[in-house]
Design a protein around this motif. Sequence first.
Motif, PDB file in Angstrom:
ATOM      1  N   PRO A  58       0.805  -1.232  -0.082  1.00 45.19           N
ATOM      2  CA  PRO A  58      -0.142  -0.097  -0.071  1.00 45.19           C
ATOM      3  C   PRO A  58       0.956   1.361  -0.256  1.00 45.19           C
ATOM      4  O   PRO A  58       0.448   2.399  -0.724  1.00 45.19           O
ATOM      5  N   VAL A  59       2.207   1.234   0.737  1.00 46.07           N
ATOM      6  CA  VAL A  59       2.854   2.650   0.800  1.00 46.07           C
ATOM      7  C   VAL A  59       3.413   2.900  -0.707  1.00 46.07           C
ATOM      8  O   VAL A  59       3.417   3.823  -0.893  1.00 46.07           O
ATOM      9  N   ILE A  60       3.549   1.951  -1.480  1.00 44.15           N
ATOM     10  CA  ILE A  60       3.902   2.148  -2.909  1.00 44.15           C
ATOM     11  C   ILE A  60       2.739   2.834  -3.624  1.00 44.15           C
ATOM     12  O   ILE A  60       3.111   3.766  -4.664  1.00 44.15           O
ATOM     13  N   LEU A  61       1.545   2.396  -3.319  1.00 44.71           N
ATOM     14  CA  LEU A  61       0.554   3.026  -4.085  1.00 44.71           C
ATOM     15  C   LEU A  61       0.220   4.227  -3.914  1.00 44.71           C
ATOM     16  O   LEU A  61       0.034   5.288  -4.497  1.00 44.71           O
ATOM     17  N   ALA A  62       0.060   4.711  -2.330  1.00 42.17           N
ATOM     18  CA  ALA A  62       0.057   5.948  -1.909  1.00 42.17           C
ATOM     19  C   ALA A  62       0.242   6.048  -0.286  1.00 42.17           C
ATOM     20  O   ALA A  62       0.075   5.201   0.581  1.00 42.17           O
ATOM     21  N   THR A  63       1.202   7.110   0.124  1.00 42.97           N
ATOM     22  CA  THR A  63       1.354   7.408   1.424  1.00 42.97           C
ATOM     23  C   THR A  63       0.555   8.309   2.041  1.00 42.97           C
ATOM     24  O   THR A  63      -0.343   8.976   1.379  1.00 42.97           O
ATOM     25  N   ARG A  64       0.398   8.559   3.279  1.00 43.82           N
ATOM     26  CA  ARG A  64      -0.597   9.193   3.933  1.00 43.82           C
ATOM     27  C   ARG A  64      -0.471  10.629   3.557  1.00 43.82           C
ATOM     28  O   ARG A  64      -1.371  11.346   3.585  1.00 43.82           O
ATOM     29  N   LYS A  65       0.944  11.005   3.493  1.00 43.83           N
ATOM     30  CA  LYS A  65       1.133  12.435   2.966  1.00 43.83           C
ATOM     31  C   LYS A  65       0.424  12.640   1.670  1.00 43.83           C
ATOM     32  O   LYS A  65       0.241  13.751   1.352  1.00 43.83           O
ATOM     33  N   GLU A  66       0.690  11.708   0.627  1.00 39.81           N
ATOM     34  CA  GLU A  66       0.133  11.764  -0.588  1.00 39.81           C
ATOM     35  C   GLU A  66      -1.397  11.969  -0.580  1.00 39.81           C
ATOM     36  O   GLU A  66      -2.007  12.716  -1.553  1.00 39.81           O
ATOM     37  N   LEU A  67      -2.012  11.422   0.414  1.00 42.13           N
ATOM     38  CA  LEU A  67      -3.418  11.335   0.638  1.00 42.13           C
ATOM     39  C   LEU A  67      -3.969  12.668   0.903  1.00 42.13           C
ATOM     40  O   LEU A  67      -5.095  13.124   0.624  1.00 42.13           O
ATOM     41  N   GLU A  68      -2.821  13.291   1.801  1.00 39.56           N
ATOM     42  CA  GLU A  68      -3.225  14.738   2.329  1.00 39.56           C
ATOM     43  C   GLU A  68      -3.285  15.684   1.009  1.00 39.56           C
ATOM     44  O   GLU A  68      -3.879  16.499   1.151  1.00 39.56           O
ATOM     45  N   GLN A  69      -2.208  15.332   0.334  1.00 40.66           N
ATOM     46  CA  GLN A  69      -1.972  16.234  -0.881  1.00 40.66           C
ATOM     47  C   GLN A  69      -3.126  16.152  -1.784  1.00 40.66           C
ATOM     48  O   GLN A  69      -3.814  17.084  -2.239  1.00 40.66           O
TER      49      GLN A  69
END
Length: 384
Positions: free
Chosen positions: A327-338
């Motif tokens: 899951p981290v490769i698909l999207a990190t929490r920071k990228e979800l915040e973006q």
Amino acid sequence: MNEIQFIDSVAELQDLCQKMKSEPWLAIDTEFLREKTYYPKFCLLQIATLEWVACVDPIALEGHLDELFSIINDPAIIKVLHSCRQDVEIFYQLSGKLPAPVYDTQIVAPLLGFQENTGYAMLVSGFLNINLSKIHTRTDWSQRPLSAEQVQYAADDVIYLAQIYQMMQQKLQALGRQDWLKEDFEQLMNEELYDIPPENAWLKIRGKNKLTGKQLAIVQVLAEWREQVAKKDNRPKNWILRDELILDMAKLQPDNLQSLSEIRGMNDGFVRRSGKQICQLIVKAKDLPGLKLKSKGSNKKTQQQEAVLDILTGVVRLRADENSLNPVILATRKELEQLILDDQDSPLLHGWRYSMVGQELQELLLGKVSVSIDKQSLSLQAIE
């Protein structure tokens, strides 16, 4: 194993170019040095298909590479590289063109279950079960003659790359993902990646986020000056002026040679050569409007915002599991915040991540999709 052709004469290069013209794709790598220069010094070019492999000596053939670059820049031929930016920079620097289309195996790797920014050795090990030697990692590729061992080491970078490319293509096709990477590859053909405008050089300086707008204006002016000097003299930027000194000057704002020389770490020779000009630039920059860095949003989030992030994280985990990805490769929490902030730089709005989950998350945030949960599973449905 195919015999390695070492190309160091014009006649051999002409024969190689004729062979290259008929190929639909080429596996390519370069060896270069840039420890003492701003621009990379082109030392070796490796090219391979499944049938042949060649190493071209650009030092011996200096002034005779136009036809070679015209083929590398041919839009009908796919150029297969791994972590291609530095290689593309060399081609752009020497030919003035970007070698589109490119296929970067490092960008492909996460779609096939590898970690982000996978190294070439890891790909070779993962696909071919071969452990590459690291004996010539620190080789000075500008020295001649090159030993047979050095040539083999360099050629391995494209011999295995050609094989991996074919295997990747087969896996992507089986997964129905062969077109997902088109935008990612096209983004690599942005000229600003390889020739940063001097006025934008300040954006690469770390630590600037703690400065005021007026101080950032000074950083911009000094970084622009340094970039111009580095290009003109073909010297590394930090040989001219280190980042930390630019930050210190932005804070202390010296306007004379004495105050400039008192900055910790300031070189006396630099003060003699360029001190007067630097002080003038700082005085000028103090009158410029303050600059603003792009807002990254508040670090402190409400419980409602945290709950929304948790739901998005759940969707990411679901799609990652379906596609056998971390899951981290698909999207990190920071990228979800973006994504929540509607930041257009979010990787979830571009390339394969958009196809896999980004579009769906966008629609969820816009209320076009709803989440349904039972005891064992989570699913999404379009809202009529």
